[in-house]
Every structure is written in structure tokens, then in C-alpha cells.
Design a protein around this motif. Structure first.
Motif, PDB file in Angstrom:
ATOM      1  N   PRO A 294       0.803  -1.236   0.000  1.00  0.00           N
ATOM      2  CA  PRO A 294       0.000   0.000   0.000  1.00  0.00           C
ATOM      3  C   PRO A 294       0.829   1.276   0.000  1.00  0.00           C
ATOM      4  CG  PRO A 294      -0.111  -1.092   2.134  1.00  0.00           C
ATOM      5  CD  PRO A 294       0.543  -2.056   1.204  1.00  0.00           C
ATOM      6  N   GLN A 295       2.107   1.174   0.343  1.00  0.00           N
ATOM      7  CA  GLN A 295       2.961   2.368   0.369  1.00  0.00           C
ATOM      8  C   GLN A 295       4.115   2.262  -0.634  1.00  0.00           C
ATOM      9  OE1 GLN A 295       3.613   1.909   4.687  1.00  0.00           O
ATOM     10  NE2 GLN A 295       2.881   4.001   4.894  1.00  0.00           N
ATOM     11  N   ALA A 296       3.892   1.538  -1.712  1.00  0.00           N
ATOM     12  CA  ALA A 296       4.940   1.355  -2.722  1.00  0.00           C
ATOM     13  C   ALA A 296       5.411   2.691  -3.290  1.00  0.00           C
ATOM     14  CB  ALA A 296       4.447   0.441  -3.838  1.00  0.00           C
ATOM     15  N   ASP A 297       4.477   3.606  -3.527  1.00  0.00           N
ATOM     16  CA  ASP A 297       4.848   4.917  -4.075  1.00  0.00           C
ATOM     17  C   ASP A 297       5.710   5.696  -3.086  1.00  0.00           C
ATOM     18  OD1 ASP A 297       3.490   4.387  -6.395  1.00  0.00           O
ATOM     19  OD2 ASP A 297       1.696   5.544  -5.856  1.00  0.00           O
ATOM     20  N   LEU A 298       5.343   5.634  -1.808  1.00  0.00           N
ATOM     21  CA  LEU A 298       6.128   6.314  -0.781  1.00  0.00           C
ATOM     22  C   LEU A 298       7.527   5.715  -0.678  1.00  0.00           C
ATOM     23  CD1 LEU A 298       6.470   8.316   1.545  1.00  0.00           C
ATOM     24  CD2 LEU A 298       5.364   6.641   3.059  1.00  0.00           C
ATOM     25  N   ALA A 299       7.629   4.393  -0.739  1.00  0.00           N
ATOM     26  CA  ALA A 299       8.939   3.735  -0.678  1.00  0.00           C
ATOM     27  C   ALA A 299       9.819   4.184  -1.833  1.00  0.00           C
ATOM     28  CB  ALA A 299       8.775   2.218  -0.681  1.00  0.00           C
ATOM     29  N   ALA A 300       9.256   4.245  -3.016  1.00  0.00           N
ATOM     30  CA  ALA A 300      10.018   4.670  -4.189  1.00  0.00           C
ATOM     31  C   ALA A 300      10.477   6.117  -4.043  1.00  0.00           C
ATOM     32  CB  ALA A 300       9.175   4.497  -5.441  1.00  0.00           C
ATOM     33  N   ARG A 301       9.596   6.964  -3.520  1.00  0.00           N
ATOM     34  CA  ARG A 301       9.932   8.379  -3.368  1.00  0.00           C
ATOM     35  C   ARG A 301      10.913   8.609  -2.227  1.00  0.00           C
ATOM     36  NH1 ARG A 301       5.179   9.924  -2.320  1.00  0.00           N
ATOM     37  NH2 ARG A 301       5.244  10.641  -0.154  1.00  0.00           N
ATOM     38  N   GLN A 302      10.747   7.886  -1.146  1.00  0.00           N
ATOM     39  CA  GLN A 302      11.529   8.132   0.069  1.00  0.00           C
ATOM     40  C   GLN A 302      12.877   7.425   0.069  1.00  0.00           C
ATOM     41  OE1 GLN A 302       9.291   9.035   3.695  1.00  0.00           O
ATOM     42  NE2 GLN A 302      10.115   7.136   4.537  1.00  0.00           N
ATOM     43  N   MET A 303      12.929   6.216  -0.504  1.00  0.00           N
ATOM     44  CA  MET A 303      14.156   5.419  -0.470  1.00  0.00           C
ATOM     45  C   MET A 303      14.694   5.056  -1.846  1.00  0.00           C
ATOM     46  SD  MET A 303      13.252   2.818   2.694  1.00  0.00           S
ATOM     47  CE  MET A 303      13.915   1.496   1.721  1.00  0.00           C
ATOM     48  N   GLY A 304      13.819   5.046  -2.853  1.00  0.00           N
ATOM     49  CA  GLY A 304      14.240   4.635  -4.176  1.00  0.00           C
ATOM     50  C   GLY A 304      14.382   3.131  -4.330  1.00  0.00           C
ATOM     51  N   THR A 305      13.878   2.358  -3.372  1.00  0.00           N
ATOM     52  CA  THR A 305      14.000   0.901  -3.359  1.00  0.00           C
ATOM     53  C   THR A 305      13.019   0.332  -2.351  1.00  0.00           C
ATOM     54  OG1 THR A 305      15.511  -0.946  -2.879  1.00  0.00           O
ATOM     55  CG2 THR A 305      15.811   1.055  -1.607  1.00  0.00           C
ATOM     56  N   GLY A 306      12.799  -0.967  -2.436  1.00  0.00           N
ATOM     57  CA  GLY A 306      11.981  -1.638  -1.431  1.00  0.00           C
ATOM     58  C   GLY A 306      12.773  -2.060  -0.219  1.00  0.00           C
TER      59      GLY A 306
END
Length: 393
Positions: A294-306
Motif C-alpha cells: 500500500p505504500q509502494a509509491d512512498l517507498a520509491a519516493r523516500q528510499m528509491g528501493t523496497g
């Protein structure tokens, strides 16, 4: 010059200090004290030590200072203080700034020991703590009130990989003058941009990805020079939570390969999550790099990775989870993470065992939940090991 260096260069060279012998490797200054040229120089150093002057190993040490400077450089802070463990960093960062009557707002999804500090230790000394759903910005807005002294959260929670929006929560906290303290262990110093996104203080258990090879306990508090030297350092040096020179030397050596290790581990974690998603024996696969998170977009924006961690919920609860773990060959059963060796953990009976069942349920820590710290082994070998474990259920 150092300000223009990229991360991998900083991880090898930043903060280096050499003795008169010109050694290539970082030296271990295994001494508890230091000799002064005169009584006058001893007096002067106790009044104010210079940049490269030391008094006592609990206060500082050349090897430890190298590690602190290197961590501050890659985290993007003015300074850092190295601690004996990750929990010494968490408790030191919070306790050093708080007093009776102060108010702290924290996300509820935390590592068990972090919860203990907030629920048991700080409240015992009169600090008021409010817990919120870390993903709910409205809850942060309601809880952060004028007079709130600090907010605390894990950028990615242990063990359910729930993210907190660092930039948004930092803006909420700063509106009421609160200091933002972020535990960034799961995000790693490689993928973290917490300070750029608004954090004031960042803490790590360097036992994890920094050493990353299962050798030593350590931690670090990163922040402004005023916070580190005027708030955190006095508390840490007088209460005895400083890092040892030998541990700092181990951490320095681990840092040289940290970028390479973390990126390889995250790549493998993504492959494993993709391979496991949809398996009928699993109720859920949790990995911030999956579109299903559910927070895949936030992960990409915040860390650039999972990231390097994933979790999955095995159908059949504790018994099935234990059968799965006991059938693993390559992956080891332990409660550490961020290691070169892949590690499976059953949080409900280990890291979060002390929590009441209702609290575990609220946090998503089910009887079948497995936390997987992905190591440096071949991705195909790990996937085969995991499938063999699932076949044993």
C-alpha cells in the motif's frame, strides 16, 4: 574536497586519521586514556578539547571519531556520536533531550525494545508519550500539539515494513517546534535521505547493515553539532554508552563495502518478493518494492528501493511457521538483520514476544509472520530454500 565525494568514496575515505607512521588501514587506538605534555595542557583540554584532542575513551577516541565523521558524512549531518549498541543510540537520543513533563509522539509500530523505552522507561520518569498509527498523517497532526518536544518513529517499521512519510511528519512536528528523531535501521544509511526529508536526528543500530557481518554490536546518533556535542554527548559519556575503539574499527571496515552489500541485498529481496507473491501457502507477502504494497509509491519516493527486508504471513499460524523455519537450509534462524547471511525471524515469539496478543494483532504481528533479512547469497538459491521450507508445511 570531501563535500564533493560520492557515497562510495566517502565510505572508504571520509574521516580518516593517520598517525606519524602513515598506515594505510585505519588504526585501532586501543587505549582508555591519553597522556598530556604538562599539567597545564591537561587543565586546558578538560576546559575545552580541540578537534583532534582526546581525554578518555568514554568521551572520545581517534578510531571512534573516524567512524563518527564517516557516518555523519554519508547521513548528511554535521556530527555523530557512536554508541555501544543500537538501543543505546535510541535511548540516548531520546533521554538526553527529555525531562519530566515533556511530551513525545511516536508511531505505534516499533521494535520491541524501542517500545519498552517509550512505554516503560520514559513514562517512569514523567515523560508523556502518545502513540499513533504511523501511516495516518491526520493522527500525527492531532497528536502533535504546542509543547510537544519530540516525535519518534521507524522510517520502515520492524517487522511489518510499514513506512512513515518522513517529509510530511517532519513538517507537522516542526510546526509545533518538535524535534524529529528517526530510527532508520531498515532504510539503511545507503538508501536513507531522512535529513534531506526533514529529520533532525537519525539513529542506527550499526550492528545491522553497517557492520553487516555479524561481528559486533554498535549504534550511532547523527544530528547537528549542537545536538550531538551539547545534548547527546554529555549524557552518553557520563552514563557510559560509548562505542569501543575495537568496535569502531570493525564498523569502519564494514562501511567500505556497505553500498555494494545493501544494493545487492535489495536487488535479491525484490526477486524473492516477486517469486513468493501469489503462493497459495502465504496469506500475504509484504515488501515495499511490490506494487501490491500500500505504500509502494512512498517507498520509491523516500528510499528509491523496497529495501533489504521482507515479511510474509504463512497460513497455518505458528505451527506452520515453525515447520517452515526448521526446514530451511541456507537461511539461518536468528533475530538479527542486515547481515551478509540471510536470516529468518519469527517476531511473535522472539523480538516482539513480550507484547500482549492484542497489541501484536494491532501491529500485524500474526502467529504466521516471518521476517526475512536478505543476505548476499545467490537469489536463486534463496528462492529454492524458501520454497523447500514452504513444501515442509
Amino acid at each position: 574536497m570531501a563535500k564533493t565525494w560520492k557515497t562510495r568514496t566517502q565510505l572508504v575515505h571520509e574521516g580518516s586519521r593517520r598517525s606519524q607512521y602513515g598506515e594505510m588501514a585505519e588504526a585501532i587506538f586501543m587505549t582508555q586514556g591519553f597522556v598530556y605534555d604538562s599539567a597545564e595542557s591537561a587543565e586546558a583540554r578538560f576546559i575545552k578539547a580541540g578537534e583532534d584532542e582526546f581525554i578518555y575513551a568514554r568521551y572520545g577516541n581517534p578510531t571512534v571519531r573516524m567512524f563518527e565523521d564517516r557516518m555523519a558524512a554519508i547521513e548528511g549531518t554535521e556530527d555523530a556520536f557512536a554508541t555501544a549498541s543500537g538501543m543505546a543510540a535510541v535511548s540516548g537520543a531520546l533521554t538526553s533531550m527529555l525531562k519530566a513533563g515533556d511530551h513525545v509522539v511516536s508511531s505505534r509500530a516499533l521494535f520491541g525494545s524501542c517500545l519498552y523505552i517509550l512505554e516503560e522507561v520514559l513514562t517512569r520518569f514523567g515523560v508523556k508519550v502518545t502513540f499513533v498509527d504511523g501511516a495516518d498523517l491526520a493522527a500525527w497532526e492531532a497528536a502533535c500539539v504546542p509543547g510537544t518536544k519530540a516525535v519518534f518513529f521507524e522510517a520502515m517499521s520492524n517487522p511489518t515494513l510499514e513506512l512513515v512519510d518522513i517529509e510530511a511528519v517532519s513538517k507537522i512536528a516542526h510546526k509545533v517546534g518538535a524535534i524529529v528523531v528517526v530510527d532508520n535501521v531498515f532504510a539503511t544509511p545507503i538508501f536513507s535521505r531522512a535529513v534531506e526529508q526533514g529529520a533532525d536526528v537519525v539513529v542506527y543500530s550499526t550492528t545491522k547493515h553497517v557492520d553487516g557481518q555479524g561481528r559486533a554490536l554498535g549504534g550511532v546518533i547523527c544530528g547537528t553539532r549542537d545536538f550531538i556535542r551539547k545534548v547527546a554527548e554529555p549524557y552518553m559519556k557520563h552514563t557510559g554508552g560509548s562505542m569501543s575503539p575495537f568496535t569502531a574499527w570493525i564498523m569502519l571496515n564494514g562501511m567500505a563495502t556497505m553500498d555494494l552489500r545493501c544494493r545487492a541485498m535489495a536487488e535479491t529481496a525484490a526477486k524473492i518478493a516477486t517469486a513468493l507473491e501469489g503462493d497459495a501457502r502465504l496469506a500475504n507477502v509484504i515488501y515495499p518494492g511490490l506494487y501490491s504494497h500500500p505504500q509502494a509509491d512512498l517507498a520509491a519516493r523516500q528510499m528509491g528501493t523496497g529495501g533489504t527486508m521482507l515479511a510474509f504471513d504463512i497460513k497455518g499460524g505458528k505451527e506452520a511457521a515453525f515447520r517452515f523455519m526448521n526446514a530451511l537450509d541456507i537461511i539461518k534462524i536468528s533475530n538479527n538483520l542486515g547481515d551478509a547471511k540471510s536470516i529468518a525471524t519469527h517476531p511473535a515469539t522472539t523480538t516482539h514476544q513480550r507484547l500482549p496478543d492484542a497489541q501484536k494483532t494491532a501491529l500485524g504481528i500474526t502467529p504466521g509472520l516471518i521476517r526475512l533479512s536478505v543476505g548476499l547469497e545467490d537469489a536463486d538459491d534463496l528462492i529454492a530454500d524458501l520454497r523447500a521450507g514452504l513444501d515442509a508445511i
